[in-house]
Design an enzyme around this catalytic site. Structure first.
Site, mmCIF file in Angstrom:
data_model
loop_
_atom_site.group_PDB
_atom_site.id
_atom_site.type_symbol
_atom_site.label_atom_id
_atom_site.label_comp_id
_atom_site.label_asym_id
_atom_site.label_seq_id
_atom_site.Cartn_x
_atom_site.Cartn_y
_atom_site.Cartn_z
ATOM 1 N N ASP A 135 -0.208 5.076 0.968
ATOM 2 C CA ASP A 135 -0.205 5.994 2.000
ATOM 3 C C ASP A 135 -0.198 5.441 3.367
ATOM 4 O OD1 ASP A 135 -0.588 8.123 -0.129
ATOM 5 O OD2 ASP A 135 -2.740 7.300 -0.434
ATOM 6 N N ASP A 155 0.682 -1.233 0.107
ATOM 7 C CA ASP A 155 -0.115 0.093 0.050
ATOM 8 C C ASP A 155 0.851 1.288 0.042
ATOM 9 O OD1 ASP A 155 -2.358 1.544 0.135
ATOM 10 O OD2 ASP A 155 -2.348 1.769 2.413
#
Length: 230
Positions: A15, A13
């Site tokens: 953020d 991922d």
């Protein structure tokens, strides 16, 4: 358990996992700072959408229409110039050595490395390159007859269960299936539980409170990446 002889693929991922900020939210803040939108109204709506994302209730289609509105109005040249400034002023100062080292460790181990993010491709493609990651699965933006973005999403948005779908499509395009690979996924968010449950090696990375609880209950590895650096 490592699947001996099978290709290792590591998914990240973006953020709050590889970045200590939310790039989508930061882009919105940046467009306010450069005068591309009404500061008060944009901030109110941006904060509202961000709260929905954290709660797992975000309508991603509504959000993408909102988030790309200023870019659509300005056109591709102004958008590209603004994004380079965004990279220079916001993203590069936020990139931490610990994140770069983690990505490099997997690349040096001959892992295939992908970023899989719910943030759109306009915001994230330059960030992936900055982090040294060649493969990106992000929210794809529909383009009109003029080649410029329309504000709609093309295909399945890479969010929650959509991340599993999009990764599955990526694997299929390479003649692979989940059972053919040894997979790892790093994420901070409870929104990513479907993909964390799908891979062989889930790593709760800088996890939010709900994901930390799940990771502890299931015996998943927990990596507080930025805390460990600092």
């Amino acid at each position: 358990m490592t699947r001996v002889g099978r290709p290792r693929i590591t998914f990240f991922d973006l953020d709050h996992t590889l970045l200590p900020i939310d790039s989508d939210y930061a882009w919105g803040e940046f467009t306010q700072a450069i005068g591309w939108c009404d500061r008060g109204e944009f901030k109110r709506r941006n904060d509202e959408f961000f709260a929905h994302y954290q709660a797992g209730t975000l309508d991603v289609h509504d959000y993408v229409r909102f988030a790309t509105e200023a870019v659509r109005r300005r056109g591709p040249q102004a958008a590209a110039e603004a994004h380079e400034r965004f990279m220079r002023e916001v993203i590069r100062p936020a990139v931490r050595p610990a994140a770069l080292e983690l990505v490099r460790k997997h690349l040096d181990s001959d892992d295939e490395v992908l970023i899989v993010t719910a943030t759109n491709e306009f915001v994230t493609a330059p960030i992936a390159r900055e982090l040294g990651v060649a493969h990106l699965i992000a929210v794809e933006l529909e383009r009109g007859s003029d080649g410029w973005i329309t504000g709609e999403i093309a295909g399945v948005p890479s969010m929650r269960e959509g991340k599993v779908v999009r990764v599955g499509q990526w694997l299929e395009s390479r003649g692979l299936d989940w059972l053919d690979i040894d997979s790892t996924f790093y994420s901070d968010s409870m929104n990513d539980l479907p993909l964390l449950e799908k891979v062989d090696h889930p790593v709760a990375t800088n996890p939010d409170a709900r994901l930390r609880t799940v990771a502890l209950e299931r015996g998943w590895r927990i990596l507080d990446l930025f805390t460990e650096q600092e």
